[in-house]
Design an enzyme around this catalytic site. Structure first.
Site, short mmCIF file in Angstrom:
data_model
loop_
_atom_site.label_atom_id
_atom_site.label_comp_id
_atom_site.label_asym_id
_atom_site.label_seq_id
_atom_site.Cartn_x
_atom_site.Cartn_y
_atom_site.Cartn_z
N GLU A 439 103.29 -0.03 51.10
CA GLU A 439 104.01 0.84 49.96
C GLU A 439 102.87 1.30 48.97
O GLU A 439 103.27 2.53 48.36
CB GLU A 439 105.27 0.03 49.37
CG GLU A 439 106.27 -0.64 50.33
CD GLU A 439 106.75 0.54 51.31
OE1 GLU A 439 106.98 1.55 50.72
OE2 GLU A 439 107.41 0.23 52.11
N HIS A 445 99.26 8.07 47.91
CA HIS A 445 99.28 9.35 48.64
C HIS A 445 100.12 10.37 47.76
O HIS A 445 99.60 11.64 47.80
CB HIS A 445 100.06 9.31 49.98
CG HIS A 445 99.92 10.57 50.84
ND1 HIS A 445 100.89 10.78 51.94
CD2 HIS A 445 99.26 11.57 50.76
CE1 HIS A 445 100.61 12.04 52.32
NE2 HIS A 445 99.64 12.35 51.90
#
Length: 647
Positions: A439, A445
């Protein structure tokens, strides 16, 4: 500037405020359409601003409804969804907006990110039917509205069923469970010690893995795989609506429609990819099951697999999950993991003191080159009213607005680890550590993106079958000795996990990996084929049963209705896209081995990954970013290598 969200919701006024905001947005859009000379700056950026404001208003409700679900949040959330669906459908079908984007696309002087925004918007307009006649648009609007209601109902039914179930057992029936699991389950009734197990992941997994009473394992398993039977009717209606929508838009089925926004070029590419993996994994999976079966005098059933897998793991690798959990205290793991990320990418994390939606939620600022770049929120422990599983939710995106001001990204990492208490810390299984890394891969990202356009910043604009690449890439490091030594410390003595225990963990890394591969391929093929033509009623179960002839070496009992709990495809964004996990894993395996070969903390590739993939967000196709990163096309064989599978 800071633009982090406000989670102090006024549920009593939320719907009225939402209606006002939507009305204002519609009026603003009408005014923008009247502009005679439309440019990216005076048109697209203004639309972006409207969407950002709406997202900032609605996201806190969506988040709170997932992590602190109450009848009131669900009521307001359910009222809000149709309003949003109607608004979004009308925008996505607006021919004047569509034509404006096509005209602006022809203008000169656009950046790559701006070109990508226009390209994706035009595609989305076409996938929404903006170019179709009014009657078809009206039908699509009705379909979208109904789909929104159904997916929410599916998720709520599953959450309600999970929350409602409890199984109380006596002390004689908890033999084999750890002290921490027993402490979490123990309660007193009329002076007698009892133990309560639920379908919440930490509780359910604990008994299925360590509980010696086979009848209780089956009872828990049956409750889990028969949750929310009313969802079967929702599935039928959703499949029919998706099929109808796809055909109205000119696609032969929903799978083809889904691929329009993905890396995979056509249905055959996906099915060939999955079936090749299935073929390559079957022989090893059969050998793995043979080893598992040797431990049991009776034929193994689905509710036995976790229990005997744990026994076999101990036998083959001398690994006892409970022996490891004392080294994975939640707070130590998180802080050590953040320290690892600081070393890997040259970033910093700074704790923030702020009131949030729950006493155990907390946040960190992310600093790049010493400057605050983003904020990360964490909500890591299971509790009643919190949706099961783990996920990353993007709250806001890094971008430069219409006035030239920079907005910072923010996101939350949500998990369901064993709850901590005054007397008992939250001790994680190594699988939990992997989940946290996964996660965080998604979160980084999103928040490390430096793209100026919100719609392609962070995870926005990334193809769905590539969006798991950064999360899977990062989770692989949860097995590396140099990384583990940063945080794997005994919660009482402070002793670091020793080399032999780490070596055992690595030897066991791909334990029963081929069986695990078959299970994921079952889910992927079921999802993709389910949406390749219209299925309804018994045909849904029939398709799943036919696939299980090839993928399920332990045949599930007939009462198993897995599909009724398959939230990824019926309440999430993975419909006709569950294969994305494996598709993206090819990218992640290839990049991971590149970093490993250079040395984790001395890797130029890791820095390039930060600068190209993470900073790049969705500004370019992931295929293009990956080729820039590696200097070549992807090497598929590294996926089998990562999983320890010999084809």
């Amino acid at each position: 500037m800071d633009n982090f969200l406000n989670f102090n919701l006024n549920l009593d006024t939320f719907i009225d405020e939402l209606k006002t905001l939507l009305k204002q947005n519609n009026q603003s859009i009408d005014e923008l359409i009247k502009l005679k000379s439309k440019t990216y700056q005076n048109f697209v950026k203004e639309l972006e601003s409207l969407e950002t404001n709406l997202s900032s208003f609605f996201t806190p409700l969506s988040h709170i409804n997932s992590v602190n679900n109450t009848p009131k949040t669900q009521e307001i959330y359910s009222q809000a969804l149709p309003l949003l669906s109607e608004y979004e459908t009308k925008i996505s079908q607006n021919i004047e907006l569509y034509n404006a984007f096509k005209d602006i696309q022809k203008q000169k002087g656009l950046s790559d990110a701006q070109k990508r925004v226009l390209e994706l918007n035009i595609l989305n307009f076409e996938l929404s039917g903006a170019h179709l006649d009014d009657a078809t648009k009206q039908k699509l609007e009705s379909i979208n509205l109904r789909k929104t209601t159904l997916t929410n109902d599916f998720s709520q039914n599953l959450l309600d069923a999970t929350n409602e179930y409890e199984l109380v057992v006596d002390e004689a029936d908890v033999d084999g469970l750890s002290k921490s699991d027993l402490a979490a389950a123990r309660f007193s009734e009329d002076g007698v010690t009892k133990y309560k197990f639920t379908l919440q992941q930490p509780s359910f997994v604990a008994y299925m893995t360590y509980g010696k009473n086979r009848k209780i394992r089956e009872e828990l398993y049956r409750a889990y795989v028969t949750r929310a039977p009313q969802n079967s009717l929702i599935i039928d209606e959703l499949l029919a609506l998706r099929d109808e929508m796809s055909k109205l838009l000119g696609y032969k089925n929903y799978s083809s429609f889904s691929l329009a926004t993905k890396m995979a070029k056509d249905e055959k590419s996906v099915i060939d990819f999955l079936e090749k993996l299935l073929k390559d994994s079957q022989n090893q999976a059969k050998k793995e099951l043979d080893e598992l079966q040797k431990l049991s005098e009776v034929k193994l059933e689905s509710y036995d697999s976790a229990f005997y897998s744990e026994l076999l793991k101990k036998k083959m690798y001398d690994i006892d999950e409970e022996e490891y959990r004392v080294y994975f205290e939640q707070d130590s793991v998180l802080k050590g993991t953040l320290g690892f990320l600081e070393k890997l990418f040259g970033i910093e994390f700074k704790s923030v003191d702020e009131p949030l939606w729950d006493a155990k939620a907390f946040s960190y600022d992310v600093l790049v080159d010493g400057k605050k770049s983003a904020r990360l929120y964490f909500d890591l422990e299971a509790r009643k009213g919190k949706r099961g599983g783990a996920w990353m939710n993007d709250f806001s995106s890094h971008h430069i607005d219409k006035d030239g001001k920079t907005h910072l990204a923010s996101a939350v990492v949500v998990c369901n680890f064993a709850p901590s208490s005054k007397d008992n810390p939250s001790l994680l299984r190594h699988d939990d550590v992997v989940t946290l890394f996964h996660e965080l891969g998604h979160a980084l990202h999103h928040v490390l993106s430096e793209v100026s356009e919100s719609e392609v910043s962070g995870v926005n604009g990334v193809e769905w079958d590539a969006v798991e690449f950064p999360s899977q890439f990062l989770e692989n490091f949860a097995y590396e000795a140099d990384v583990l030594k940063l945080f794997a410390k005994h919660y009482k003595t402070g002793e670091t996990l020793n080399g032999e225990m780490i070596a055992r963990l690595n030897r066991a890394k791909n334990f029963l990996s081929a069986l695990g591969m078959l299970r994921q391929l079952e889910f992927s093929l079921f999802d993709f084929l389910l949406h390749s033509k219209l299925h309804s009623g018994d045909e849904v179960q029939g398709l799943l049963d036919s696939l299980r002839e090839k993928t399920a070496l332990i045949k599930p009992p007939s009462y198993n209705k897995f599909q009724n709990g398959f939230a990824h495809i019926f309440a999430g964004g993975y419909a006709a896209g569950y294969y994305s996990y494996k598709w993206a894993e090819v990218l992640s395996a290839d990049a991971f081995f590149g970093v490993l070969d250079e040395g984790v903390f001395n890797s130029n590739l890791a820095k390039r990954y930060h600068n190209i993939v993470l900073k790049g967000g969705g500004s370019k196709s992931m295929g293009e970013l990956f080729k820039t990163l590696m200097g070549r096309e992807v090497e598929p064989k590294n996926l089998l290598r990562l999983n320890g599978i010999s084809a």
